[in-house]
Design a protein around this motif. Structure first.
Motif, mmCIF file in Angstrom:
data_model
loop_
_atom_site.group_PDB
_atom_site.id
_atom_site.type_symbol
_atom_site.label_atom_id
_atom_site.label_comp_id
_atom_site.label_asym_id
_atom_site.label_seq_id
_atom_site.Cartn_x
_atom_site.Cartn_y
_atom_site.Cartn_z
ATOM 1 N N THR A 209 0.830 -1.204 0.000
ATOM 2 C CA THR A 209 0.000 0.000 0.000
ATOM 3 C C THR A 209 0.866 1.256 0.000
ATOM 4 O OG1 THR A 209 -1.746 -1.175 1.167
ATOM 5 C CG2 THR A 209 -1.832 1.221 1.251
ATOM 6 N N ARG A 210 1.875 1.258 0.856
ATOM 7 C CA ARG A 210 2.762 2.428 0.905
ATOM 8 C C ARG A 210 3.556 2.563 -0.399
ATOM 9 N NH1 ARG A 210 2.814 0.507 5.982
ATOM 10 N NH2 ARG A 210 4.794 -0.560 5.857
ATOM 11 N N ALA A 211 3.961 1.457 -0.965
ATOM 12 C CA ALA A 211 4.701 1.497 -2.239
ATOM 13 C C ALA A 211 3.809 2.063 -3.346
ATOM 14 C CB ALA A 211 5.201 0.101 -2.607
ATOM 15 N N ALA A 212 2.549 1.650 -3.379
ATOM 16 C CA ALA A 212 1.625 2.157 -4.405
ATOM 17 C C ALA A 212 1.431 3.660 -4.265
ATOM 18 C CB ALA A 212 0.287 1.436 -4.310
ATOM 19 N N ARG A 213 1.410 4.151 -3.048
ATOM 20 C CA ARG A 213 1.231 5.589 -2.827
ATOM 21 C C ARG A 213 2.441 6.395 -3.304
ATOM 22 N NH1 ARG A 213 -0.899 4.583 2.917
ATOM 23 N NH2 ARG A 213 -3.099 4.243 2.538
ATOM 24 N N ARG A 214 3.606 5.774 -3.384
ATOM 25 C CA ARG A 214 4.831 6.474 -3.804
ATOM 26 C C ARG A 214 4.960 6.547 -5.325
ATOM 27 N NH1 ARG A 214 10.125 5.431 -1.228
ATOM 28 N NH2 ARG A 214 9.885 6.495 0.734
ATOM 29 N N LEU A 215 4.156 5.774 -6.045
ATOM 30 C CA LEU A 215 4.278 5.745 -7.503
ATOM 31 C C LEU A 215 3.870 7.086 -8.106
ATOM 32 C CD1 LEU A 215 2.779 2.219 -8.230
ATOM 33 C CD2 LEU A 215 5.171 2.902 -8.427
ATOM 34 N N PRO A 216 4.401 7.392 -9.290
ATOM 35 C CA PRO A 216 4.008 8.631 -9.964
ATOM 36 C C PRO A 216 2.492 8.663 -10.177
ATOM 37 C CG PRO A 216 5.786 7.519 -11.160
ATOM 38 C CD PRO A 216 5.339 6.600 -10.068
ATOM 39 N N ARG A 217 1.924 9.839 -10.095
ATOM 40 C CA ARG A 217 0.475 10.008 -10.246
ATOM 41 C C ARG A 217 0.120 10.435 -11.674
ATOM 42 N NH1 ARG A 217 -1.298 7.767 -5.660
ATOM 43 N NH2 ARG A 217 -0.614 8.811 -3.787
ATOM 44 N N ASP A 218 0.907 10.022 -12.644
ATOM 45 C CA ASP A 218 0.664 10.432 -14.015
ATOM 46 C C ASP A 218 -0.452 9.646 -14.697
ATOM 47 O OD1 ASP A 218 2.221 8.144 -13.975
ATOM 48 O OD2 ASP A 218 3.446 8.732 -15.679
ATOM 49 N N MET A 219 -0.930 8.584 -14.054
ATOM 50 C CA MET A 219 -2.082 7.842 -14.556
ATOM 51 C C MET A 219 -2.719 7.096 -13.395
ATOM 52 S SD MET A 219 -0.847 4.414 -16.664
ATOM 53 C CE MET A 219 -0.247 5.341 -18.031
ATOM 54 N N SER A 220 -3.948 6.644 -13.602
ATOM 55 C CA SER A 220 -4.658 5.941 -12.531
ATOM 56 C C SER A 220 -3.995 4.599 -12.241
ATOM 57 C CB SER A 220 -6.116 5.712 -12.928
ATOM 58 O OG SER A 220 -6.204 4.700 -13.934
ATOM 59 N N LEU A 221 -4.218 4.107 -11.035
ATOM 60 C CA LEU A 221 -3.680 2.787 -10.683
ATOM 61 C C LEU A 221 -4.266 1.705 -11.584
ATOM 62 C CD1 LEU A 221 -3.597 2.882 -6.777
ATOM 63 C CD2 LEU A 221 -1.668 2.974 -8.360
ATOM 64 N N THR A 222 -5.541 1.846 -11.971
ATOM 65 C CA THR A 222 -6.154 0.851 -12.854
ATOM 66 C C THR A 222 -5.483 0.854 -14.224
ATOM 67 O OG1 THR A 222 -8.260 1.101 -11.684
ATOM 68 C CG2 THR A 222 -8.330 0.032 -13.843
ATOM 69 N N SER A 223 -5.168 2.034 -14.744
ATOM 70 C CA SER A 223 -4.469 2.117 -16.032
ATOM 71 C C SER A 223 -3.097 1.469 -15.929
ATOM 72 C CB SER A 223 -4.309 3.578 -16.469
ATOM 73 O OG SER A 223 -5.556 4.168 -16.701
ATOM 74 N N ALA A 224 -2.358 1.819 -14.883
ATOM 75 C CA ALA A 224 -1.017 1.258 -14.700
ATOM 76 C C ALA A 224 -1.087 -0.256 -14.510
ATOM 77 C CB ALA A 224 -0.321 1.920 -13.514
ATOM 78 N N ALA A 225 -2.066 -0.719 -13.741
ATOM 79 C CA ALA A 225 -2.219 -2.158 -13.518
ATOM 80 C C ALA A 225 -2.587 -2.877 -14.811
ATOM 81 C CB ALA A 225 -3.290 -2.419 -12.452
#
Length: 152
Positions: free
Chosen positions: A23-39
């Motif tokens: 969860t903390r790692a996901a929060r550190r990712l760039p916010r240039d696209m949604s998590l669903t898009s990145a996933a």
């Protein structure tokens, strides 16, 4: 306390630690696209071309939502839709080189972030993580199989 209770307690503690870390790692990712898009891009990178309905199922969204998401990613040059050579009625979503490059860059940024943190651990802690690597890799495989289900 029985051996089964001890194992259940260990599983819960390990699960909580891994979930918190993820969860903390996901929060550190760039916010240039949604998590669903990145996933979705990561799924295509791991599993290859998929139907939109398969992607929707894997990512836990509706088929219309995935269709809209794929359209946006297609306009951005990250994915493309092509007909399936074995079934002309089927359209598959493919990761483009731009999409694959994005996945690699994002993954590498995550790896570097963890490398920096691991650099702050003691030698014994690093050794403990090294000893746990086979189990962690197996856990990742099991999670991927559970999440993605059979490839159609």
């Amino acid at each position: 306390m029985s051996r089964q209770d001890t194992a259940r307690g260990a599983s819960a503690a390990i699960g909580a630690a891994l979930y918190g870390l993820a969860t903390r790692a996901a929060r550190r990712l760039p916010r240039d696209m949604s998590l669903t898009s990145a996933a979705t891009l990561a799924t295509l990178d791991r599993s290859g071309p998929r139907r939109i309905t398969d992607l929707a199922s894997v990512e836990g969204v509706t088929q219309p939502a995935m269709t809209a998401l794929v359209r946006v990613m297609e306009e951005s040059g990250l994915v493309e839709r092509r007909g399936d050579a074995s079934d002309k009625r089927v359209t598959l979503v493919y990761l483009t080189e731009t999409g694959a490059s994005y996945v690699r860059t994002r993954r590498q940024a995550g790896v570097h972030a963890f490398e920096r943190l691991i650099g702050e651990l003691t030698g014994d802690e690093v050794e403990a993580l090294m000893a746990a690597l086979p189990a962690l890799k197996h856990l990742a495989e099991l999670e991927s199989q559970d999440r993605e289900g059979p490839k159609r």
